[in-house]
Design a protein around this motif. Structure first.
Motif, PDB file in Angstrom:
ATOM      1  N   PRO A  76       0.828  -1.205   0.000  1.00 33.02           N
ATOM      2  CA  PRO A  76       0.000   0.000   0.000  1.00 33.02           C
ATOM      3  C   PRO A  76       0.861   1.254   0.000  1.00 33.02           C
ATOM      4  CG  PRO A  76      -0.634  -1.484   1.784  1.00 33.02           C
ATOM      5  CD  PRO A  76       0.647  -2.003   1.217  1.00 33.02           C
ATOM      6  N   PHE A  77       0.403   2.285  -0.720  1.00 34.04           N
ATOM      7  CA  PHE A  77       1.121   3.548  -0.790  1.00 34.04           C
ATOM      8  C   PHE A  77       0.848   4.418   0.428  1.00 34.04           C
ATOM      9  CE2 PHE A  77       1.870   7.899  -2.417  1.00 34.04           C
ATOM     10  CZ  PHE A  77       3.185   7.756  -2.799  1.00 34.04           C
ATOM     11  N   ILE A 122      -4.279   1.134  -1.150  1.00 35.80           N
ATOM     12  CA  ILE A 122      -4.415   1.942   0.053  1.00 35.80           C
ATOM     13  C   ILE A 122      -4.840   1.016   1.187  1.00 35.80           C
ATOM     14  CG2 ILE A 122      -5.663   3.844   1.164  1.00 35.80           C
ATOM     15  CD1 ILE A 122      -3.910   4.805  -1.175  1.00 35.80           C
ATOM     16  N   GLN A 123      -4.162   1.139   2.315  1.00 29.69           N
ATOM     17  CA  GLN A 123      -4.493   0.332   3.487  1.00 29.69           C
ATOM     18  C   GLN A 123      -5.427   1.102   4.402  1.00 29.69           C
ATOM     19  OE1 GLN A 123      -1.500  -2.122   5.872  1.00 29.69           O
ATOM     20  NE2 GLN A 123      -1.605  -0.224   7.036  1.00 29.69           N
ATOM     21  N   ILE A 124      -6.402   0.405   4.965  1.00 27.98           N
ATOM     22  CA  ILE A 124      -7.166   0.956   6.080  1.00 27.98           C
ATOM     23  C   ILE A 124      -6.764   0.140   7.295  1.00 27.98           C
ATOM     24  CG2 ILE A 124      -9.051   1.919   4.707  1.00 27.98           C
ATOM     25  CD1 ILE A 124     -10.757  -0.525   5.506  1.00 27.98           C
ATOM     26  N   ALA A 125      -6.686   0.793   8.447  1.00 27.33           N
ATOM     27  CA  ALA A 125      -6.182   0.109   9.637  1.00 27.33           C
ATOM     28  C   ALA A 125      -6.828   0.652  10.898  1.00 27.33           C
ATOM     29  CB  ALA A 125      -4.665   0.287   9.724  1.00 27.33           C
ATOM     30  N   ALA A 126      -6.927  -0.229  11.888  1.00 27.39           N
ATOM     31  CA  ALA A 126      -7.429   0.155  13.207  1.00 27.39           C
ATOM     32  C   ALA A 126      -6.668  -0.644  14.252  1.00 27.39           C
ATOM     33  CB  ALA A 126      -8.925  -0.123  13.328  1.00 27.39           C
ATOM     34  N   MET A 127      -6.346   0.027  15.318  1.00 31.28           N
ATOM     35  CA  MET A 127      -5.728  -0.674  16.433  1.00 31.28           C
ATOM     36  C   MET A 127      -6.758  -1.616  17.034  1.00 31.28           C
ATOM     37  SD  MET A 127      -2.600   0.277  16.544  1.00 31.28           S
ATOM     38  CE  MET A 127      -2.090  -0.444  18.098  1.00 31.28           C
ATOM     39  N   THR A 128      -6.322  -2.822  17.342  1.00 32.29           N
ATOM     40  CA  THR A 128      -7.197  -3.803  17.969  1.00 32.29           C
ATOM     41  C   THR A 128      -7.191  -3.551  19.463  1.00 32.29           C
ATOM     42  OG1 THR A 128      -6.597  -5.374  16.259  1.00 32.29           O
ATOM     43  CG2 THR A 128      -7.638  -6.261  18.225  1.00 32.29           C
TER      44      THR A 128
END
Length: 136
Positions: A76-77, A122-128
């Protein structure tokens, strides 16, 4: 020193604008002519005075091979924070967004990777949030 602008190289600024606003939900911050292109930025409606994402034309000769190499390797960019990756994945999939990586937990973070239709992953991310330990 603070970060004010980050870039994503796009194949077509109008197509990118449509994707980043109608699919991802960003809003236009700046749109002014800049020679044959535009200085075109979007921001999160959750942080309208935060970092601007410049939808920058992929016009420089070094950009297409760079983008192609990242996509070929699945890199991912950029990465965008979301509250809930699974919920965002379902919302975006419902809007026709194509993911190349479904939600996956990777240690303390959950990620998913989408194709922005403009030559980028494109990455989407969330802290667990860890489950609280049971009381003894």
């Amino acid at each position: 020193m603070i970060i004010t602008t980050a870039s994503v190289f796009v194949d077509d600024q109008q197509k990118a604008l449509d994707f980043y606003t109608t699919k991802l939900g960003f809003q236009v911050k700046t749109d002014v002519p800049a020679g044959p292109f535009r200085w075109l930025t979007v921001v999160s409606p959750e942080a309208p005075d935060g970092v601007e994402l410049l939808l920058e034309p992929s016009a420089h000769p070094a950009v297409p091979p760079f983008k192609e190499a990242l996509v070929a390797d699945g890199i991912p960019f950029n990465s965008f924070a979301v509250a809930d990756v699974q919920a965002e994945y379902e919302r975006l999939t419902g809007l026709g967004v194509r993911f190349v990586q479904e939600p996956a937990q990777m240690g303390p973070v959950t990620t998913a990777v989408l194709d922005d239709t403009c030559g980028n992953l494109i990455q989407i991310a969330a802290m667990t949030v860890p489950e609280p330990a049971p009381e003894p």
